[in-house]
Design a protein around this motif. Structure first.
Motif, PDB file in Angstrom:
ATOM      1  N   ILE A 190      -4.849   3.193   3.222  1.00  0.00           N
ATOM      2  CA  ILE A 190      -5.653   3.666   2.098  1.00  0.00           C
ATOM      3  C   ILE A 190      -6.531   4.826   2.551  1.00  0.00           C
ATOM      4  O   ILE A 190      -6.591   5.884   1.890  1.00  0.00           O
ATOM      5  CB  ILE A 190      -6.500   2.526   1.495  1.00  0.00           C
ATOM      6  CG1 ILE A 190      -5.589   1.528   0.776  1.00  0.00           C
ATOM      7  CG2 ILE A 190      -7.541   3.081   0.529  1.00  0.00           C
ATOM      8  CD1 ILE A 190      -6.318   0.355   0.158  1.00  0.00           C
TER       9      ILE A 190
ATOM     10  N   SER B  94     -15.984   0.785  -7.581  1.00  0.00           N
ATOM     11  CA  SER B  94     -16.109  -0.001  -6.350  1.00  0.00           C
ATOM     12  C   SER B  94     -16.492  -1.454  -6.614  1.00  0.00           C
ATOM     13  O   SER B  94     -16.416  -2.285  -5.702  1.00  0.00           O
ATOM     14  CB  SER B  94     -17.146   0.639  -5.421  1.00  0.00           C
ATOM     15  OG  SER B  94     -16.693   1.905  -4.983  1.00  0.00           O
TER      16      SER B  94
ATOM     17  N   ALA C 207      -2.786  -1.284  -8.467  1.00  0.00           N
ATOM     18  CA  ALA C 207      -3.539  -0.249  -7.775  1.00  0.00           C
ATOM     19  C   ALA C 207      -4.226   0.664  -8.780  1.00  0.00           C
ATOM     20  O   ALA C 207      -3.824   0.759  -9.948  1.00  0.00           O
ATOM     21  CB  ALA C 207      -2.613   0.565  -6.871  1.00  0.00           C
TER      22      ALA C 207
ATOM     23  N   LEU D  90      -8.062  -6.473 -10.563  1.00  0.00           N
ATOM     24  CA  LEU D  90      -7.014  -5.478 -10.357  1.00  0.00           C
ATOM     25  C   LEU D  90      -5.633  -6.078 -10.609  1.00  0.00           C
ATOM     26  O   LEU D  90      -4.764  -5.459 -11.236  1.00  0.00           O
ATOM     27  CB  LEU D  90      -7.104  -4.929  -8.934  1.00  0.00           C
ATOM     28  CG  LEU D  90      -6.469  -3.566  -8.641  1.00  0.00           C
ATOM     29  CD1 LEU D  90      -7.004  -2.496  -9.579  1.00  0.00           C
ATOM     30  CD2 LEU D  90      -6.724  -3.173  -7.196  1.00  0.00           C
TER      31      LEU D  90
ATOM     32  N   GLU E 231       0.825  -1.204   0.000  1.00  0.00           N
ATOM     33  CA  GLU E 231       0.000   0.000   0.000  1.00  0.00           C
ATOM     34  C   GLU E 231       0.860   1.255   0.000  1.00  0.00           C
ATOM     35  O   GLU E 231       0.618   2.183  -0.786  1.00  0.00           O
ATOM     36  CB  GLU E 231      -0.941  -0.014   1.206  1.00  0.00           C
ATOM     37  CG  GLU E 231      -2.040  -1.064   1.091  1.00  0.00           C
ATOM     38  CD  GLU E 231      -2.884  -1.202   2.338  1.00  0.00           C
ATOM     39  OE1 GLU E 231      -3.906  -1.919   2.281  1.00  0.00           O
ATOM     40  OE2 GLU E 231      -2.537  -0.591   3.384  1.00  0.00           O
TER      41      GLU E 231
ATOM     42  N   LYS F 121     -10.180   8.359  -4.451  1.00  0.00           N
ATOM     43  CA  LYS F 121     -10.532   7.000  -4.059  1.00  0.00           C
ATOM     44  C   LYS F 121      -9.422   6.066  -4.544  1.00  0.00           C
ATOM     45  O   LYS F 121      -8.921   6.201  -5.663  1.00  0.00           O
ATOM     46  CB  LYS F 121     -11.863   6.571  -4.658  1.00  0.00           C
ATOM     47  CG  LYS F 121     -13.056   7.368  -4.169  1.00  0.00           C
ATOM     48  CD  LYS F 121     -13.308   7.179  -2.682  1.00  0.00           C
ATOM     49  CE  LYS F 121     -13.784   5.771  -2.351  1.00  0.00           C
ATOM     50  NZ  LYS F 121     -14.064   5.602  -0.904  1.00  0.00           N
TER      51      LYS F 121
ATOM     52  N   THR G 136     -12.711  -6.210  -8.454  1.00  0.00           N
ATOM     53  CA  THR G 136     -12.267  -7.287  -7.579  1.00  0.00           C
ATOM     54  C   THR G 136     -10.739  -7.317  -7.552  1.00  0.00           C
ATOM     55  O   THR G 136     -10.065  -6.771  -8.442  1.00  0.00           O
ATOM     56  CB  THR G 136     -12.782  -8.643  -8.071  1.00  0.00           C
ATOM     57  OG1 THR G 136     -12.181  -8.936  -9.353  1.00  0.00           O
ATOM     58  CG2 THR G 136     -14.299  -8.636  -8.213  1.00  0.00           C
ATOM     59  N   ASN G 137     -10.181  -7.964  -6.546  1.00  0.00           N
ATOM     60  CA  ASN G 137      -8.723  -8.115  -6.479  1.00  0.00           C
ATOM     61  C   ASN G 137      -8.203  -8.886  -7.673  1.00  0.00           C
ATOM     62  O   ASN G 137      -7.110  -8.605  -8.189  1.00  0.00           O
ATOM     63  CB  ASN G 137      -8.335  -8.828  -5.181  1.00  0.00           C
ATOM     64  CG  ASN G 137      -8.478  -7.939  -3.962  1.00  0.00           C
ATOM     65  OD1 ASN G 137      -8.414  -6.712  -4.059  1.00  0.00           O
ATOM     66  ND2 ASN G 137      -8.683  -8.545  -2.802  1.00  0.00           N
TER      67      ASN G 137
ATOM     68  N   SER H  12      -4.193  -3.824  -4.402  1.00  0.00           N
ATOM     69  CA  SER H  12      -4.203  -5.267  -4.170  1.00  0.00           C
ATOM     70  C   SER H  12      -2.811  -5.813  -4.446  1.00  0.00           C
ATOM     71  O   SER H  12      -2.114  -5.348  -5.356  1.00  0.00           O
ATOM     72  CB  SER H  12      -5.231  -5.955  -5.076  1.00  0.00           C
ATOM     73  OG  SER H  12      -5.254  -7.345  -4.841  1.00  0.00           O
TER      74      SER H  12
ATOM     75  N   TRP I   7      -7.768   1.942  -4.704  1.00  0.00           N
ATOM     76  CA  TRP I   7      -7.902   0.496  -4.622  1.00  0.00           C
ATOM     77  C   TRP I   7      -6.517  -0.107  -4.807  1.00  0.00           C
ATOM     78  O   TRP I   7      -5.821   0.199  -5.788  1.00  0.00           O
ATOM     79  CB  TRP I   7      -8.842  -0.040  -5.705  1.00  0.00           C
ATOM     80  CG  TRP I   7     -10.262   0.393  -5.517  1.00  0.00           C
ATOM     81  CD1 TRP I   7     -11.266  -0.306  -4.909  1.00  0.00           C
ATOM     82  CD2 TRP I   7     -10.850   1.634  -5.939  1.00  0.00           C
ATOM     83  NE1 TRP I   7     -12.436   0.423  -4.923  1.00  0.00           N
ATOM     84  CE2 TRP I   7     -12.208   1.624  -5.538  1.00  0.00           C
ATOM     85  CE3 TRP I   7     -10.360   2.770  -6.601  1.00  0.00           C
ATOM     86  CZ2 TRP I   7     -13.072   2.683  -5.780  1.00  0.00           C
ATOM     87  CZ3 TRP I   7     -11.219   3.833  -6.838  1.00  0.00           C
ATOM     88  CH2 TRP I   7     -12.555   3.780  -6.427  1.00  0.00           C
TER      89      TRP I   7
END
Length: 280
Positions: free
Chosen positions: A135, A188, A163, A195, A44, A151, A191-192, A155, A153
């Motif tokens: 995050i 949103s 990301a 990604l 992250e 926003k 899914t991982n 993974s 995301w």
């Protein structure tokens, strides 16, 4: 594939970045023995530092450093203006998947350091922690420091770090008052697996197939941890000749662990003679 791709929703004035690292990410965690929660935290911060450093307008580097008295005592990521990256984690104890950021870091602080190589000047700032996680911490940071609602995301696995970042521009509401909400809802649903498994074009096409998305030329990233032997020779010099020679006699050589690069440097009698001869 170790690339970052910028994109723009042309009709909505919403911008974004997509990141995909494989062998570069693997090099960063190779032989480190990080647990899954530690690796997740490292991933992250790596993604977030890359996203912020990619807009650097001068030669230099951006460093995010987290020091604390919790299970993770040091978390460090550096990214240069030409997107060369390196980093490390120092941890102790066990981190559980549902541990909050305050428990993981304890009284730790998140410090951002922007170094300008052209002026040889550094600027530091503190990033307020959000106990919910990194995050959420950096969504707050983007919104407050850049005045852009954001926003994120992110993974990661052992093989891949991916990301996506979306940012609401100041003119977004003037283009389409519902645009920011719309892309946020669609994003949103990612899914991982999507990604980590899809490139930028495929991912954006799947998530936003009804939107007019412009992709810009991707930028390559590299893991680079150059061994700076001179720096470690200064450590031996500061130790003092008497103590250095005593240590050499006891051990046969002086070994220093370059923690950020996860490498050991070795200095023999010839090295010690040279180091202290040069000083005289």
């Amino acid at each position: 594939m170790n690339i970052q791709t910028r994109f723009l929703f042309k009709d909505l004035n919403v911008r974004g970045q997509h990141l995909s690292l494989n062998d570069t990410w693997q090099a960063m965690i190779q032989d480190r023995g990080y647990s899954a929660p530690v690796r997740k935290l490292f991933a992250e911060l790596t993604a977030l530092t890359i996203f912020l450093a990619s807009g650097m307008k001068h030669q230099g580097k951006l460093t995010f450093q987290i020091q604390g008295d919790g299970a993770v005592s040091l978390l460090l990521v550096e990214v240069t203006n030409d997107l060369k990256i390196r980093g490390m984690v120092r941890s102790k104890g066990v981190i559980k998947a549902n541990d909050c950021l305050d428990k993981i870091l304890g009284e730790g602080q998140i410090v951002a350091t922007l170094y300008n190589a052209q002026t040889d000047h550094s600027f530091q700032s503190l990033v307020p922690k959000n106990s919910a996680g990194l995050i959420q911490t950096f969504e707050d940071y983007f919104s407050q420091s850049e005045q852009l609602d954001s926003k994120l995301w992110i993974s990661s696995t052992q093989e891949n770090l991916s990301a996506m970042l979306l940012q609401k521009m100041p003119e977004t509401d003037g283009c389409n008052a519902e645009g920011w909400h719309t892309v946020g809802v669609l994003a949103s649903t990612v899914t991982n697996e999507e990604l980590n498994g899809l490139n930028a074009e495929s991912l954006l096409g799947r998530l936003f197939h009804e939107e007019n998305v412009q992709l810009f030329s991707p930028e390559k990233l590299h893991y680079e941890c150059t061994q700076n032997r001179d720096k470690f020779e200064k450590i031996i010099l500061n130790l003092g000749e008497q103590d250095a020679r005593k240590l050499l006699e006891e051990q046969g050589e002086i070994a220093i662990h370059n923690e950020i690069c996860n490498e050991h440097l070795f200095f023999d009698k010839e090295d010690i003679n040279r180091i202290f001869t040069m000083e005289k």
